[in-house]
Design an enzyme around this catalytic site. Structure first.
Site, PDB file in Angstrom:
ATOM      1  CB  SER A 199      -0.958   0.091   1.640  1.00 56.94           C
ATOM      2  OG  SER A 199      -0.068   0.123   2.523  1.00 56.94           O
ATOM      3  CE  LYS A 200      -0.469   6.229  -3.931  1.00 54.09           C
ATOM      4  NZ  LYS A 200       0.398   6.097  -4.433  1.00 54.09           N
TER       5      LYS A 200
END
Ligand code: GLU
Length: 480
Positions: free
Chosen positions: A263-264
């Site tokens: 994820s980010k």
């Protein structure tokens, strides 16, 4: 083990697809799924379809869809059917397939396999919490399943929003053989009637995705294993509609190095981020193909090599961790496989304007082995054709350690026209009483600003004499 190649016993060609929702830039996990699906089709000489699942109208945009085409093409993936090129199963955007879904929904209606559900989100939430509190897996409690015809008519007449649910048969087992995970069995009593059309009239993922796979002749659905529990629902729908059930291959989700889903917070997670960073498609392909799939070859594979090496039987269950260090390794390999022309055009924007062909060729021969990303090319072009604007802290330390006297001597021996570098350095070593790194490191630091980099002598051959002198003089002052 099922075979992934077309054999004389399997008359059906392999048809795979990639079915993204264009609600953002292509995530690496999806890029990996696209690549594996593409390779499965190409390996078998089959067809690869791009289908855009844009039913979430609020979040799907044309901008993301166009970016998706560009990113897939950049990665080296092409498709035989898709929204941009059409094909025998058009349209390929789900927003344009609504009439088709309505037709297939009405078949389920006609067979008595659906019912309207008037439960509100709050009611569903309460029911869910009650089940969880009782230690039961949450599923639709069936509240609207057995409403009488009058009760339904009365609610509809009141204009209550109604979703449509699929009547899941009771007491049955749904089983299928997953290409990656082997036999899977699900009891329908654990499934609960699920929504196939939302209150806003749009069809739910379970329905449109499964119907489209069948109508488009998809024979193998390769997707992330977060979809594993959706598969029995989709199989039930296809069975009820008399549509063909594809094979399924659920590949492990892509994780970051810490084991959490990518994820980010792991940094760059879209293909576009990495592309903008300067990574080459060959590097991404070589890393992604080894995530959830093992290659026979440990070496760098070109496009044909990837197709030849791919094998469905080597899709694995092991956690697939995206590792920037490995990507770096494949980047290095990919750069090494570029021809001189390809390499030059890749770094063209990083070179100062006005270099002639000979200067470019010299730059390539001197610096190429030290360039992994275009930003490295910019840094070395600046060292060779520009002015030193900064020193690495280790370079500064090496200069100070060598001291002013060292550079005074260096200016005498190296900093004059016609000095032959190797001999001059030897003489400097003798004069300063230094050898090995104590001799070379401060020189490298003074002349390049770095303590690592391309071989010094050929690099210096590209520098104007006055520049060599100016850098040594600058270092002498820094060392005071
Ligand atoms: N649109 C779905 C997704 O992006 C497709 C899943 C599938 O491949 O079936 O998750």
């Amino acid at each position: 083990m099922p075979s992934d190649s077309m054999s004389s016993e399997s008359p059906d060609p392999v048809v795979t697809r990639f079915a993204p929702s264009p609600t953002g830039y292509l995530h690496l996990g999806n890029a990996r799924t696209a690549l594996l699906s593409f390779l499965a089709a190409r390996k078998a000489g089959g067809r690869f379809i791009l289908r855009v699942e844009d039913t979430d109208e609020a979040r799907s945009t044309d901008e993301f869809m166009i970016a998706l085409y560009a990113d897939l093409k950049w990665l080296g993936i092409d498709w035989d059917e898709g929204p941009d090129i059409g094909g025998p199963h058009a349209p390929y955007r789900q927003q344009e397939r609504r009439t088709l879904y309505d037709e297939w929904l009405s078949r389920l209606d006609a067979a008595g396999l659906t019912y309207p559900c008037f439960c509100t989100p709050t009611e569903l939430n309460i029911s869910r919490k009650r089940q969880l509190a009782a230690g039961q897996p949450p599923r639709y409690a069936g509240t609207c399943r057995n409403l009488t015809t009058e009760e339904r008519a009365e609610r509809l007449a009141r204009g209550l929003p109604a979703a449509l649910r699929f009547r899941v048969p009771e007491g049955q087992t749904v089983s299928f053989v997953d290409v990656v995970h082997g036999e899977q069995r699900f009891n329908t009593d654990d499934i609960g009637d699920f929504i196939i059309r939302r209150t806003d009239g749009s069809t739910a993922f379970f329905f449109s995705n499964a119907v489209d796979d069948a109508l488009m002749g998809v024979t193998l659905v390769l997707r992330g294993d977060d979809h594993m529990t959706n598969t029995p629902r989709q199989i039930l729908l296809l069975q009820a509609l008399g549509l063909r059930i594809p094979r399924y291959a659920h590949v492990a989700l892509l994780l970051g190095m810490d084991g959490a889903p990518l994820s980010k917070r792991h940094g760059d997670t879209s293909l576009r981020d990495l592309r903008e960073h300067g990574y080459l498609p060959g590097a991404l392909r070589n890393h992604l193909v080894r995530l959830g799939h093992s290659c026979v070859s440990d070496g760098w594979l070109d496009e044909a090599g990837l197709i030849a090496d791919f094998d469905l039987t080597r899709l694995g269950r092991a956690a697939a961790k995206f590792d920037e260090a490995q990507l770096r390794h494949w980047q290095k390999e990919t750069v090494a496989h570029l021809s001189t022309e390809e390499f030059l055009s890749w770094i063209a924007a990083e070179l100062p304007p006005g270099l002639d062909a000979q200067q470019k060729a010299q730059f390539v021969s001197v610096a190429r082995a030290n360039i992994e990303l275009p930003s490295d090319a910019r840094a070395w072009a600046n060292v060779i054709f520009g002015k030193l604007d900064a020193f690495e802290p280790t370079a500064l330390a090496a200069i100070r350690e060598a001291g002013e006297g060292f550079f005074t001597e260096a200016l005498k021996l190296i900093g004059h026209p016609g000095a032959e570098f190797k001999q001059a350095v030897k003489a400097l070593g003798q004069a300063a009483g230094k050898k090995g790194p104590a001799l070379f490191m401060p020189l490298r630091a003074a002349l390049t600003g770095f303590t690592h980099g391309p071989e010094l002598a050929p690099m210096l051959a590209l520098l104007p004499f006055a520049e060599v002198q100016a850098r040594l003089e600058h270092a002498r002052r820094l060392a005071v």
